[in-house]
Design an enzyme around this catalytic site. Structure first.
Site, PDB file in Angstrom:
ATOM      1  N   SER A 217       0.976  -1.119  -0.044  1.00 20.66           N
ATOM      2  CA  SER A 217       0.099   0.102  -0.001  1.00 20.66           C
ATOM      3  C   SER A 217       0.688   1.578   0.317  1.00 20.66           C
ATOM      4  CB  SER A 217      -0.453  -0.463   1.692  1.00 20.66           C
ATOM      5  OG  SER A 217      -1.753   1.338   1.127  1.00 20.66           O
ATOM      6  N   ASN A 218       0.475   2.236   0.452  1.00 19.69           N
ATOM      7  CA  ASN A 218       1.234   3.699   0.686  1.00 19.69           C
ATOM      8  C   ASN A 218       0.816   4.729   1.819  1.00 19.69           C
ATOM      9  OD1 ASN A 218      -1.076   5.425  -0.341  1.00 19.69           O
ATOM     10  ND2 ASN A 218      -0.954   4.035  -2.265  1.00 19.69           N
ATOM     11  N   ARG A 219       1.432   5.372   1.873  1.00 21.04           N
ATOM     12  CA  ARG A 219       1.290   6.560   3.033  1.00 21.04           C
ATOM     13  C   ARG A 219      -0.212   7.647   2.911  1.00 21.04           C
ATOM     14  NH1 ARG A 219       6.186   6.851   5.303  1.00 21.04           N
ATOM     15  NH2 ARG A 219       5.891   9.513   6.113  1.00 21.04           N
TER      16      ARG A 219
END
Ligand code: CTP
Length: 409
Positions: A217-219
């Site tokens: 995923s990402n931030r």
């Protein structure tokens, strides 16, 4: 708590009835006041058995109305016209908690205390938050009263389920303050500049599974998308909020929960039919594991190679569907860049067929992912450029919605 622009200087009459949940109305009155609203509290006799008028006066900073025969109502308006003066110019009458007795009075148009007489004089929207015990809410008499009130345009907030004052479990709890504030914002937004416009807004970082326990995923936290969706609700839009974020439900929006780029793509393509605008604030993963392992991947001493494949580009799919259907009328994209911000943003604007692009530099510590503030540049398809200085994501969200509203004009 910061001032909430749609609540600033709004005149809200808060009717408080005799329910144990009356203590929660104190927090509500306090939060509404902190948000910038002018809160006039009207209490029934029964409410005063639970909470003192002085408490409400202390949190609202305004006189509290309890008795329609009082010579001077709380140092405010003379009694015989107090209800008219209060009702005049009010933006909203919120009854929270509303008991079965007051609900019955409002349905019948009785006017025998300060709250019911004020409700009859008021011409503003009426929002009712019932709270009661046992089977009272399910009783056909209460349900018939809700039906009458709804028929007349009042909005009834669904009570929550849980432990009731009697110790029983059931439906009848007053929702918590953030939920009630959400309903107030929605009620104040009705009839706003985006009424009758469907806006589809995405938020959050997608999660691409590797195996049953892991994902890439990402931030992104979804906060900016959430703030945009809230601003759209405030403007009266019919909002579809497609989210991969873990945030509280957004009152007043239809929420579609998704996880991967693929499920977000399907939800977006299904929801944009007839939409005035799509705002793609989500941080969609560009790659996903080529294969999702059925069982948990076990560690070994070898290096782990994870072949990745591209995910679908949602905005490109929207561009194709829009060419066929004409919807959405406006498409807004985001560009999260760590270098050559304007150059990369302009390229995305053209390639993805956008009307507006919100560009942010994700290397700044006070803007972009996982913080409450942001600093963006809005680029439009006509070559226009507008910088929005560092501000809360709520302020940026409202600015984006204002811009979309202007484009729709
Ligand atoms: N986006 C999309 N589908 C994807 C990836 C991104 O629709 N598979 C959308 C995002 O929601 C955003 C815009 O495209 O509105 C730009 O996203 P960004 O990650 O900045 O750009 P990418 O297109 O992924 O390009 P790059 O990663 O090369 O910067």
């Amino acid at each position: 708590m910061l001032t909430i622009a749609p609540l600033r200087d709004k005149r809200i009459i808060l009717g408080v009835c005799g329910s144990i949940a009356a203590y929660k109305a104190l927090d509500l009155a306090s939060k509404l006041t902190q948000a910038g609203a002018l809160v006039d509290v009207v209490m029934t006799d029964a409410a005063r058995r639970f909470v003192s008028p002085l408490s409400f006066q202390a949190v609202s900073g305004r006189p509290v109305y309890t008795d329609m025969w009082q010579a001077e109502a709380g140092g405010g308006l003379p009694s015989h016209i107090a209800h008219v003066g209060l009702a005049e110019g009010a933006d909203l009458l919120l009854v929270a908690p509303a008991t079965a007795n007051t609900i019955a009075k409002l349905a019948q148009g009785l006017a025998d205390d300060m709250l019911s007489v004020t409700a009859l004089a008021a011409r503003c929207p009426l929002l009712i938050a019932p709270a009661m015990d046992g089977g009272m809410i399910e009783h056909p008499a209460t349900q018939a009263n809700f039906a009458v009130l709804r028929e007349r345009g009042a909005q009834v907030i669904e009570p929550e389920s849980g432990r009731l004052a009697s110790g029983l479990h059931g439906r009848g709890r007053l929702p918590e303050t953030p939920t009630l504030l959400g309903h107030v914002r929605r009620a104040l937004g009705l009839g706003g500049e985006l009424s009758d416009h469907k806006l589809v807004i995405t938020a959050g970082g997608t999660r691409e599974a590797l195996d049953p326990v892991r994902f890439i995923s990402n931030r992104s936290t979804g906060k900016q998308g959430y703030a945009i969706a809230q601003a759209a609700v405030d403007a009266g839009a019919d909002v579809v909020f497609i989210t991969a974020a873990d945030l509280p439900p957004l009152v007043g929006a239809k929420q579609v929960d998704v996880d991967t780029a693929q499920t977000m793509l399907e939800a977006v393509l299904a929801q944009i039919a007839g939409a005035a605008a799509l705002i793609m604030a989500a941080a969609v993963a560009d790659y996903r594991p080529r294969r999702v392992a059925e069982q948990k991947i076990k560690k070994s001493d070898e290096a782990l190679n994870l072949p990745l494949e591209r995910t679908p580009d949602i905005l490109l799919a929207v561009k194709a569907q829009r060419a066929q259907t004409g919807y959405p009328a406006i498409v807004v994209g985001f560009a999260a860049e760590s270098e050559n911000l304007l150059e990369n943003a302009r390229a995305k604007l053209g390639a993805k067929g956008l009307d507006l692009l919100v560009a942010n530099d994700i290397t700044a510590a006070d803007a972009g992912f996982a913080v409450d503030s942001n600093r963006v540049i809005l680029l439009d398809s006509g070559g226009g450029l507008e910088e929005i200085e560092l501000a809360s994501k709520d302020v940026i969200g409202a600015a984006i919605i204002e811009r979309v509203s202007r484009l729709l004009d």
